[in-house]
Enzyme design. Structure first.
Site, PDB file in Angstrom:
ATOM      1  CB  THR A   1       5.708 -11.494 -18.465  1.00 15.04           C
ATOM      2  OG1 THR A   1       4.449 -12.158 -18.535  1.00 15.04           O
ATOM      3  CG2 THR A   1       6.390 -11.949 -17.197  1.00 15.04           C
TER       4      THR A   1
ATOM      5  CE1 TYR B   1       8.541 -16.134 -18.551  1.00 19.05           C
ATOM      6  CE2 TYR B   1       6.199 -15.724 -18.248  1.00 19.05           C
ATOM      7  CZ  TYR B   1       7.392 -15.443 -18.885  1.00 19.05           C
ATOM      8  OH  TYR B   1       7.435 -14.466 -19.848  1.00 19.05           O
TER       9      TYR B   1
END
Ligand code: UDP
Length: 329
Positions: free
Chosen positions: A121, A145
C-alpha cells in the site's frame, strides 16, 4: 493452480474474476470475516474455482491447502485495512497482517512454493516528502496498518535472501470502481471509502466531506484513484513476471493523476445526474493532503498502463451500488 488469499474480498475477487476469465485454475482461501460467500458463488460461474474457508492465523488451515493442492504461485490479499481501526487496535493488525502472513510464507517454504504477489500500500510511504511518489520515496508509515504492510515487505526481502522466495509487492494507491459487467464490486460493512459513500448519500445520511482546509487546489485531499479492473490486470502481469524468472520487486499501482474530494464529489453528481446531500466536516485523523503515484516503474517492469479513468470508476461503482441495493445487502 494459483492460490488467492482474501479472494472473497473487494480487490481479491476482481483478480479471481480476471484469472478465471483467462482460463486459470484458482483456489481462494478466505476466512469470510470480511469477504462474502455470495461473491464466491458468483465467481464459480466463470471457471475452475475451488474455495477453502480458513484463517491464516491457524497454520494448519493454510498448510492443509498446500498439502492437497498443487500451488504454482500465491497472490496474498487477506488483511485488515482500516487505518483508524489499526490505531485503536494495533494488536489485531499485527496479529492478522504480520503473523498471518508469516504462517502463509512458512507454508510456502515447507511446500516449495517460491512466488508471491503481495498487496502492499501507499500507506507504507507515510506522509509524502515529495509528489508524485515513486518507489524510492522513504517508507515511514504513520499508522499500524502501514507498519504491518511494511513489516511484511521487509520479511519478504529477508526470505528472498535466505530462502529464494520471490515476491512482487504492489503498492496500491486508492482502489476504486467495480466489475464493468456489475457482477461483483466493493462491499464493505461499514463502508469508509469515498466513492461508495458519496454514491450512497441520502438526505437523512448526507455525505460527510472530511476537511476543506488542506493546502491543495480546492482545500480537499487529493488522491490517485486506480480502477480495480486495471489493478487486477497488474496482478496478472506481476504473476507472469515471476513465472518468467523475474526477481523480487516492489511497484506502485496508480494513475499518476490526482483528484480532489470535491472533484470526485462533482463527478459522482454528474454520473448520478442529481445533486448529492453534502455536509462539510472537520478533517479525518491521519489523512495526508496529497497522495499521487509515480507509476513509471509499473510501465517499465510490468508493461502495465492503466486504461480506465475516474468516470469509469464512478460509473461502475454506481451500477454495483444498484445491484447491492436491489439485493438489500
Ligand atoms: N473521505 C471523505 N468522506 C468519506 C470518506 C472519505 O471526505 O466518507 C475523504 C478522506 O478524508 C480522504 C479521501 O476521501 O481524503 C479518500 O478517502 P478513502 O477512505 O476513500 O481512502 P484513503 O485515502 O483513506 O485510503
Amino acid at each position: 493452480m494459483i492460490l488467492v488469499t482474501g479472494g472473497a474480498g473487494y480487490v481479491g475477487s476482481h483478480l479471481v474474476m480476471a484469472l478465471l476469465e483467462a482460463g486459470k485454475d484458482v483456489i481462494v482461501f478466505d476466512s469470510l470475516e470480511l469477504g462474502h460467500i455470495e461473491i464466491i458463488d458468483i465467481l464459480k460461474k466463470y471457471g475452475n474455482l475451488k474455495f477453502v474457508q480458513g484463517n491464516l492465523k491457524n497454520l494448519d488451515d493454510i498448510r492443509g491447502v498446500f498439502l492437497v493442492n498443487k500451488i504454482e504461485a500465491v497472490v496474498h490479499f487477506a488483511a485488515y485495512s482500516q487505518v483508524a481501526e489499526s490505531v485503536q487496535n494495533p494488536q489485531k493488525y499485527y496479529y492478522n497482517n504480520v503473523y498471518g502472513t508469516l504462517n502463509l510464507l512458512n507454508a510456502m517454504l515447507e511446500f516449495g512454493v517460491n512466488k508471491i504477489v503481495f498487496s502492499s500500500t501507499a500507506a507504507t510511504y507515510g506522509e509524502p516528502v515529495y509528489t508524485p511518489i515513486d518507489e524510492n520515496h522513504p517508507q515511514n508509515p504513520i499508522n499500524p496498518y502501514g507498519n504491518s504492510k511494511l513489516m511484511v515487505e521487509r520479511i519478504m526481502d529477508d526470505y528472498d535472501k535466505a530462502y529464494g522466495l520471490k515476491s512482487v509487492r504492489l503498492r496500491y494507491f486508492n482502489v476504486a470502481g467495480a466489475d464493468s459487467k456489475s457482477r461483483i464490486g466493493e462491499w464493505h460493512n461499514p463502508e469508509t471509502h469515498l466513492i461508495p459513500n458519496v454514491l450512497k448519500a441520502t438526505p437523512d445520511k448526507k455525505f460527510k466531506m472530511f476537511g476543506t482546509d488542506y493546502g491543495t487546489k480546492d482545500g480537499t485531499c487529493v488522491r490517485d484513484y486506480i480502477n480495480v479492473e486495471d489493478l487486477a490486470v497488474a496482478h496478472i502481469k506481476a504473476l507472469e513476471y515471476l513465472q518468467n524468472g523475474g526477481d523480487t520487486n516492489y511497484i506502485n499501482l496508480g494513475t499518476n493523476e490526482g483528484n480532489s474530494v470535491k472533484e470526485v464529489f462533482a463527478a459522482c453528481e454528474e454520473v448520478k445526474g442529481v445533486s448529492i446531500p453534502l455536509e462539510i466536516c472537520s478533517r479525518r485523523a491521519g489523512d495526508p493532503a496529497t497522495l499521487v503515484a509515480d507509476n513509471k516503474k509499473a510501465k517499465e517492469v510490468l508493461n502495465w498502463i492503466p486504461q480506465k479513468d475516474l468516470t469509469d470508476c464512478i460509473e461502475t461503482a454506481y451500477q454495483w451500488e444498484k445491484v447491492l441495493k436491489r439485493s438489500s445487502k
